[in-house]
Design an enzyme around this catalytic site. Sequence first.
Site, short mmCIF file in Angstrom:
data_model
loop_
_atom_site.label_atom_id
_atom_site.label_comp_id
_atom_site.label_asym_id
_atom_site.label_seq_id
_atom_site.Cartn_x
_atom_site.Cartn_y
_atom_site.Cartn_z
N GLU A 1 -0.46 -2.30 5.02
CA GLU A 1 0.45 -2.24 6.17
C GLU A 1 0.31 -0.92 6.92
O GLU A 1 0.51 -0.87 8.13
CB GLU A 1 1.91 -2.41 5.70
CG GLU A 1 2.91 -2.57 6.83
CD GLU A 1 3.30 -1.26 7.52
OE1 GLU A 1 3.48 -1.27 8.76
OE2 GLU A 1 3.40 -0.22 6.82
N ASP B 1 0.80 -1.22 0.00
CA ASP B 1 0.00 0.00 0.00
C ASP B 1 0.84 1.27 0.00
O ASP B 1 1.99 1.29 0.42
CB ASP B 1 -0.96 0.01 1.19
CG ASP B 1 -0.27 -0.28 2.53
OD1 ASP B 1 0.79 -0.92 2.52
OD2 ASP B 1 -0.81 0.13 3.57
#
Length: 393
Positions: free
Chosen positions: A141, A83
């Site tokens: 994350e 991400d």
Amino acid sequence: MVTGNQVRGWAEQKFSGMQEYRRHFHENPELSFQEKETSAYIQAVLERRGILFEAGVGGPWGIVARIKGEEPGPCIAFRADMDALGIREETNLPFSSRREGVMHACGHDFHMAALLGLAETLQEYREFVKGTVVFIFQFAEEIPPGGAGSMIEAGCLDGVDRIYGAHVDTQLPAGEIGVLEGPYMAASDSFFVDIKGGGGHGSCPYEAQDTMTTAATAILNINQIVSRLIDPLESAVISTCQIHGGVSYNVIPAKISLGGTIRTYKRETADFIRDEIERAVKAACSMYGTQYNYRFERGYPCLCNWERETAVVKRAAERTGQYHCREIRPTMVGEDFARYLERIPGAFFRVGVRNQEKDAIYPLHHSHFQADETGLMAALELFLQIYLTETGQ
């Protein structure tokens, strides 16, 4: 025994491909829990290389790939996060983000590219694969609860003996590796407070329930918790990072909302702070006649590197013959990789990407963040040397 020069040759072969992957990811960042196109791109690369994988692990975008060798051996996992962050990029790189307000400002583009390079290398040189290698591409994350927990529940660690992960770092010069045995990254919890009152005219605070002054007092009280109530030999940080409320310069709002983060290394310290924050808010509300709602959310646990696996990272750096590995300081930054290390042995290390000449000097989560791409070589070489060390080659 595979030599450092041999491994470097493998990494050199993969460098241009990793660079292409990294730049594609950088141009096309996606926020946490939204990594649809990123996941599809990784799946397409794995399919082209004939690497078996499972998609939709723990969520729509999680990927777990596996390469099995002909000889027996351990099951070693490596993980990369996918991400990006809600930051407007200001690097002026030729491959800057195409998505306004979204940027790979934490190096996850590097992590994915290096892990794809590792998968491709071991697929190409399968004669060196003993046992099974697992490649975990984790979504989300950056934002708790993160993706690690759900991927673990979905079985990404089933049968895995040990796990390793890397993170780029512009505090370390390119060509340096950093690792620390034991507690390395802090647990990251959060708190949220709504302060409610009757509101009123700014000219007559004595006729209102002053939520604004309550919030200010609560924040000051919260800021005293670490300095006055926590043993100075313990590590803790509390930061109130959000405050929302008010629509006019002369109206005392009926509601103020606060939000913040708590960083600790011990669960008992976090629990103590959790209770003390509520006590501080309650005291402020009592003073000004307001009410409150309080919510505490447990985030990522403390990341604690295992002793043996930390030694493996150091040995791997030594085997490269060119990357200096040094012990780094603990940090109050949190990391979802901690969830894997709660379950199985492993280690999380840093790859230096600082380069003054390339303007790779800005910290993580900065709008000007960029990294020396030679870090891709370093990450791949370390991953390979870790695997070879684990399998006695």
